[in-house]
Design a protein around this motif. Structure first.
Motif, PDB file in Angstrom:
ATOM      1  N   GLN A 158      -3.685  -3.219   1.274  1.00  0.00           N
ATOM      2  CA  GLN A 158      -3.261  -3.563   2.622  1.00  0.00           C
ATOM      3  C   GLN A 158      -3.057  -2.258   3.374  1.00  0.00           C
ATOM      4  O   GLN A 158      -2.346  -1.370   2.908  1.00  0.00           O
ATOM      5  CB  GLN A 158      -1.973  -4.375   2.620  1.00  0.00           C
ATOM      6  CG  GLN A 158      -1.463  -4.713   4.024  1.00  0.00           C
ATOM      7  CD  GLN A 158      -0.189  -5.536   3.987  1.00  0.00           C
ATOM      8  OE1 GLN A 158       0.116  -6.183   2.984  1.00  0.00           O
ATOM      9  NE2 GLN A 158       0.570  -5.500   5.069  1.00  0.00           N
ATOM     10  N   LEU A 159      -3.698  -2.106   4.532  1.00  0.00           N
ATOM     11  CA  LEU A 159      -3.626  -0.872   5.304  1.00  0.00           C
ATOM     12  C   LEU A 159      -2.476  -0.921   6.299  1.00  0.00           C
ATOM     13  O   LEU A 159      -2.366  -1.841   7.105  1.00  0.00           O
ATOM     14  CB  LEU A 159      -4.943  -0.640   6.051  1.00  0.00           C
ATOM     15  CG  LEU A 159      -5.006   0.613   6.938  1.00  0.00           C
ATOM     16  CD1 LEU A 159      -4.839   1.874   6.095  1.00  0.00           C
ATOM     17  CD2 LEU A 159      -6.323   0.657   7.715  1.00  0.00           C
ATOM     18  N   ASN A 160      -1.612   0.085   6.233  1.00  0.00           N
ATOM     19  CA  ASN A 160      -0.540   0.275   7.205  1.00  0.00           C
ATOM     20  C   ASN A 160      -0.882   1.516   8.013  1.00  0.00           C
ATOM     21  O   ASN A 160      -0.863   2.639   7.483  1.00  0.00           O
ATOM     22  CB  ASN A 160       0.802   0.455   6.483  1.00  0.00           C
ATOM     23  CG  ASN A 160       1.145  -0.727   5.589  1.00  0.00           C
ATOM     24  OD1 ASN A 160       1.652  -1.728   6.055  1.00  0.00           O
ATOM     25  ND2 ASN A 160       0.854  -0.613   4.300  1.00  0.00           N
ATOM     26  N   ASP A 161      -1.217   1.332   9.276  1.00  0.00           N
ATOM     27  CA  ASP A 161      -1.773   2.384  10.131  1.00  0.00           C
ATOM     28  C   ASP A 161      -0.699   2.882  11.089  1.00  0.00           C
ATOM     29  O   ASP A 161      -0.044   2.082  11.771  1.00  0.00           O
ATOM     30  CB  ASP A 161      -2.958   1.794  10.903  1.00  0.00           C
ATOM     31  CG  ASP A 161      -3.766   2.854  11.617  1.00  0.00           C
ATOM     32  OD1 ASP A 161      -3.273   3.975  11.755  1.00  0.00           O
ATOM     33  OD2 ASP A 161      -4.889   2.544  12.044  1.00  0.00           O
ATOM     34  N   ASP A 221      -5.890  -7.728  -9.124  1.00  0.00           N
ATOM     35  CA  ASP A 221      -4.592  -7.933  -9.755  1.00  0.00           C
ATOM     36  C   ASP A 221      -3.556  -6.895  -9.324  1.00  0.00           C
ATOM     37  O   ASP A 221      -2.408  -6.940  -9.763  1.00  0.00           O
ATOM     38  CB  ASP A 221      -4.730  -7.891 -11.283  1.00  0.00           C
ATOM     39  CG  ASP A 221      -5.607  -9.018 -11.809  1.00  0.00           C
ATOM     40  OD1 ASP A 221      -5.539 -10.125 -11.248  1.00  0.00           O
ATOM     41  OD2 ASP A 221      -6.360  -8.768 -12.767  1.00  0.00           O
ATOM     42  N   ILE A 222      -3.974  -5.955  -8.478  1.00  0.00           N
ATOM     43  CA  ILE A 222      -3.081  -4.899  -8.008  1.00  0.00           C
ATOM     44  C   ILE A 222      -2.966  -4.972  -6.492  1.00  0.00           C
ATOM     45  O   ILE A 222      -3.965  -5.064  -5.789  1.00  0.00           O
ATOM     46  CB  ILE A 222      -3.599  -3.501  -8.416  1.00  0.00           C
ATOM     47  CG1 ILE A 222      -3.617  -3.352  -9.929  1.00  0.00           C
ATOM     48  CG2 ILE A 222      -2.750  -2.405  -7.789  1.00  0.00           C
ATOM     49  CD1 ILE A 222      -4.200  -2.034 -10.403  1.00  0.00           C
ATOM     50  N   ASN A 223      -1.747  -4.906  -5.990  1.00  0.00           N
ATOM     51  CA  ASN A 223      -1.518  -4.858  -4.554  1.00  0.00           C
ATOM     52  C   ASN A 223      -1.153  -3.432  -4.160  1.00  0.00           C
ATOM     53  O   ASN A 223      -0.028  -2.990  -4.382  1.00  0.00           O
ATOM     54  CB  ASN A 223      -0.389  -5.824  -4.146  1.00  0.00           C
ATOM     55  CG  ASN A 223      -0.091  -5.759  -2.663  1.00  0.00           C
ATOM     56  OD1 ASN A 223      -0.952  -5.412  -1.860  1.00  0.00           O
ATOM     57  ND2 ASN A 223       1.130  -6.072  -2.281  1.00  0.00           N
ATOM     58  N   THR A 224      -2.113  -2.701  -3.629  1.00  0.00           N
ATOM     59  CA  THR A 224      -1.898  -1.323  -3.222  1.00  0.00           C
ATOM     60  C   THR A 224      -1.666  -1.254  -1.717  1.00  0.00           C
ATOM     61  O   THR A 224      -2.516  -1.672  -0.933  1.00  0.00           O
ATOM     62  CB  THR A 224      -3.095  -0.439  -3.594  1.00  0.00           C
ATOM     63  OG1 THR A 224      -3.270  -0.462  -5.014  1.00  0.00           O
ATOM     64  CG2 THR A 224      -2.873   1.008  -3.149  1.00  0.00           C
TER      65      THR A 224
END
Length: 231
Positions: A3-6, A222-225
């Motif tokens: 998920q990108l946090n800009d 399976d990973i939330n980065t």
């Protein structure tokens, strides 16, 4: 996945990331009485380190370590251990414990065995992992140019810490393996600048992990980065 946090400004990113990590660490402490945080080196996290060091956390219950380290002395400018001590383990965070990856002497099998036993007993799994990313798509010391990359990326690897010798970067390294980094409760990729955005976009365009090891974190369902990026 990711998920990108800009963020428009790096200072905004530093403060937002510090707030998020402080909440994660405090949550871990409230649930199990302690928390662990692994960070990465370089110039990118310095502002974040300073912001986090001033947060009201029960730092005596926090253990800080590095995702990887160069096998150099503390006095060396290449030492990320020194970077963390000078920028993160300050202010309120000076009360935190530091788990050293770099020990005296050589990075041999005996040293690695002791470090692995200590990490598995007292540190892992990590509550919060902050990763960086190189221009070649490496993260921690999972270097695409190294002879150790297949072992370092193997999910079935039972070794938590291993030696890596990059072919395109100086110094022998010690790194947590992907199998154990991937078990972290909270995984964050912290990158800044237009150049790193280009690298990030490239990493998202293909699935070849050995070519760009950061893909193992960005494209594993399976990973939330969480990706924190600012220009």
């Amino acid at each position: 996945m990711y998920q990108l946090n800009d963020f428009a400004q790096r200072a905004d990113l530093d403060n937002a990331l510090a707030n998020a990590v402080a909440e994660m660490l405090s949550d871990a402490i409230s649930k199990k009485g302690k928390a662990s945080l692994a960070v990465s080196g370089g110039s990118t996290p310095k502002g974040f380190f300073t912001a986090l060091s001033n947060k009201d956390i029960d730092w005596q219950k926090v253990t800080v370590t590095l995702a990887d380290e160069r096998w150099v002395e503390f006095e060396s400018e290449a030492s990320n251990t020194r970077l963390v001590h000078e920028n993160l383990l300050q202010n309120k965070a000076s009360a935190a414990r530091f788990f050293h990856l770099k020990k005296a002497g050589e990075c041999n099998q005996a040293t690695l065995a002791l470090l692995n036993a200590d990490a598995k007993s007292n540190l892992l799994p990590l509550d919060v992992l902050i990763l960086g990313m190189g221009e070649d798509g490496h993260t921690a010391s999972l270097f695409p140019c190294s002879n150790e990359i297949s072992t370092a990326l193997a999910l079935e690897n039972t070794v938590a810490l291993m030696k890596v010798v990059p072919q395109t970067a100086p110094n022998d390294r010690i790194t947590f393996t992907y199998a154990h980094l991937a078990q972290s409760k909270n995984i964050i990729l912290h990158v800044c600048g237009k150049g790193k955005k280009v690298v990030l976009d490239k990493a998202l365009s293909s699935k070849n992990q050995k070519e760009m090891p950061i893909r193992a974190f960005l494209q594993n369902p399976d990973i939330n980065t969480q990706v924190y990026w600012a220009e």
